[in-house]
Enzyme design. Structure first.
Site, PDB file in Angstrom:
ATOM      1  N   LYS A   1      19.637  16.901 -31.111  1.00 24.48           N
ATOM      2  CA  LYS A   1      19.511  15.670 -31.896  1.00 24.48           C
ATOM      3  C   LYS A   1      20.403  15.783 -33.130  1.00 24.48           C
ATOM      4  CE  LYS A   1      15.479  12.775 -32.603  1.00 24.48           C
ATOM      5  NZ  LYS A   1      14.135  12.806 -33.186  1.00 24.48           N
ATOM      6  N   ILE A   2      21.273  14.797 -33.269  1.00 26.76           N
ATOM      7  CA  ILE A   2      22.300  14.838 -34.317  1.00 26.76           C
ATOM      8  C   ILE A   2      22.182  13.561 -35.153  1.00 26.76           C
ATOM      9  CG2 ILE A   2      24.816  14.767 -34.684  1.00 26.76           C
ATOM     10  CD1 ILE A   2      24.284  17.342 -33.411  1.00 26.76           C
TER      11      ILE A   2
END
Ligand code: E4P
Length: 223
Positions: free
Chosen positions: A83-84
């Site tokens: 998750k960015i």
């Protein structure tokens, strides 16, 4: 529509996973901090338990740090999705992680333009936060409508992952718009299962069965 659980609580994840309702899990630093303990251990356990995609979030805000953390997180298991956050460095990391065959989920999306850029960068999942938009008087579901339409127009591979869901009506609206996935806090999933008329109906059926048994004590559904 796929249903992910938005939680780092192992008890809740196990409960809904056992029912067969969990297609994936999303976590974030806030959810992990609620659980206490060692976040690495919890993340590892979730990845082992759930076969579908499990989003684990980076903490770094700089490209190099995101890359290092992303590579490390991906070693927890094949189903890890990194998750960015939706930033310029984040988009650069998404592109490079895709080159390294590591899947990403771009988080903290609040506009269709951000969603478009995340899809173009090569994200597997794009997460608009609808509840937080509703909280400030904007209509979160409008971002879902526009994003679904844009992704359809250009046949982007990215899936629209509806996040920051607050209640079951959000789920219905997202499903009507054709969003691929909703990620749900456990209490919202619980509310989707129940209905007061189901409880009343079941109580009446059991009461009537009891009456039947009084007239004929031998009846049973099992042998
Ligand atoms: C999911 O990926 C998000 O982190 C989550 O849905 C955010 O929800 P919140 O706005 O309730 O914190």
């Amino acid at each position: 529509m796929k249903i992910f659980l938005d939680s780092a609580n192992l008890g809740q994840i196990r409960k809904y996973h056992d029912i067969g309702l969990v297609d994936g899990v999303t976590t974030n630093p806030t959810l992990l901090s609620k659980e206490g303990g060692d976040p690495q251990e919890i993340m590892g356990e979730i990845v082992r338990l759930v076969h579908g995609p499990v989003s684990l979030e980076v903490i770094s805000t700089e490209y190099e740090g995101m890359m290092q953390e992303g590579r490390n997180l991906s070693r927890f298991g094949k189903n890890v999705v990194v998750k960015i956050p939706m930033t310029a460095d984040g988009l650069k990391a998404v592109r490079q992680l895709k080159n390294e065959e590591i899947k990403t989920n771009v988080t903290l999306i609040f506009s269709p333009n951000q969603a478009l850029l995340a899809a173009k960068a090569g994200a597997s999942f794009v997460s608009p936060f609808i509840g937080r938009l509703d909280d400030i008087g904007e209509i979160g579901m409008d971002v879902i409508r526009d994003t679904v339409e844009i992704f359809r127009n250009y046949k982007y591979e990215a899936e629209v992952l509806v996040a920051s869901v607050r209640h079951p009506l959000h789920v219905i609206d997202a499903a009507k718009l054709g969003a691929h996935i909703v990620t749900l806090p456990p209490d919202v999933l619980g509310k989707m299962i129940t209905h007061p008329l189901t409880d009343i109906g079941l109580a009446r059926f059991l009461e009537d069965w009891k009456k039947l048994k009084q007239t004929n004590p031998k009846i049973a559904l099992t042998t």
